[in-house]
Design a protein around this motif. Structure first.
Motif: not given
Length: 307
Positions: A150-164, A179-187
């Motif tokens: 719902k809030l695409p600006d959160l993908f970076s934070e969500a990915l960082a949380a996943a890596r932890e 994987a299906d949702k990430l913007p290209p800059e986070l690939f």
């Protein structure tokens, strides 16, 4: 009729009611029996859910379903039941929100708030605050991933949380859901996270999911899948990859197939047969029916030699 007989034989009241409710969609005459079964459920939460399901078809039941929901003692279950009802009875949103805010468990409170935020967008900031307070890394990542839809600006934070996440299984599952949702800059960051997974199966699964967005990853994902020692999981990973490999042009696909077949051939015969079965669509694409037939004939010839 056979399904109905089987449903009526179920001793567990909750499961019998759910089976009858499912059948009632096809056999409307069953609604009264399904309702009677729902009313017999002792657990208040499941009784409320059963009544809510039936109320979609029998609107007169909404008041009974609401009464059942309000009787639920467990705060999380009461909130979930009220949220389900609020979709049908908008006047209940304020009550459902109050119930959600009473949930002590931070993860489930965040999920309840996220559910309500779809209807009440002002709640997103509160849901985000609740998600960030979750101590369990896996649950925090899952809550942030839900919010990032719902809030695409959160993908970076969500990915960082996943890596932890410490568990490689749950870290891989979090990456797969992202994987299906990430913007290209986070690939690139997601790819690095996938490569860090030591478990062969989960690393392959994460790479396969990312390969949808990064086609150049297919050869690496295939290499990871080939390395899986467990026969069942290797076949499952190869099967998932087959659909993606079919989109590759024939020349590079043949190279991938050749290298893969060479590696798989050093496994035992039962393993090789399982792997070939998973990759049959690739053989068909490269050589049509004849390639599949020739492979089957070769397998039979070898079996006769060893027999």
């Amino acid at each position: 009729s056979e399904a109905l007989a089987a449903a009526r034989e179920i001793q567990d009241k909750r499961h019998r009611a759910l089976a009858l409710i499912s059948l009632a969609d096809k056999l409307p005459d069953l609604f009264s029996e399904a309702l009677a079964a729902a009313r017999e459920i002792q657990d208040k939460y499941y009784r409320a859910l059963a009544l809510i399901s039936l109320a979609d078809k029998l609107p007169d039941l909404f008041s009974e379903a609401l009464a059942a929901a309000r009787e639920i003692q467990d705060k999380r279950h009461r909130a979930l039941a009220l949220i389900s009802l609020a979709d049908k009875l908008p006047d209940l949103f304020s009550e459902a929100l109050a119930a959600a805010r009473e949930i002590q468990d931070k993860y489930y409170r965040a999920l309840a708030l996220i559910s309500l935020a779809d209807k009440l967008p002002d709640l997103f900031s509160e849901a985000l605050a609740a998600a960030r307070e979750i101590q369990d890394k896996r649950h925090r990542a899952l809550a942030l991933i839900s919010l990032a839809d719902k809030l695409p600006d959160l993908f970076s934070e969500a990915l960082a949380a996943a890596r932890e996440i410490q568990s490689e299984e749950y870290r891989a599952l979090a990456l797969i859901s992202l994987a299906d949702k990430l913007p290209p800059e986070l690939f690139s960051e997601a790819l690095a996270a996938a490569r860090e997974i030591q478990d062969e199966y989960y690393r392959a699964e994460a790479l396969i999911s990312l390969a949808d967005k990064l086609p150049d990853l297919l050869s690496e994902a295939l290499a990871a899948a080939r390395e899986i020692q467990d026969e069942y999981y290797r076949a499952e990973a190869l099967s998932r990859l087959a659909d993606k490999l079919l989109q590759v042009q024939k020349t590079p696909l043949f190279c991938l197939w050749r290298d893969t077949l060479h590696i798989l051939s050093v496994h035992t015969r039962p393993n090789l047969l399982t792997d070939i079965k998973a990759l049959t669509p690739i053989m068909f694409t490269l050589g049509d029916k004849q390639a599949v037939k020739d492979t089957a004939d070769a397998i039979q010839d070898v079996s006769r030699w060893w027999g």
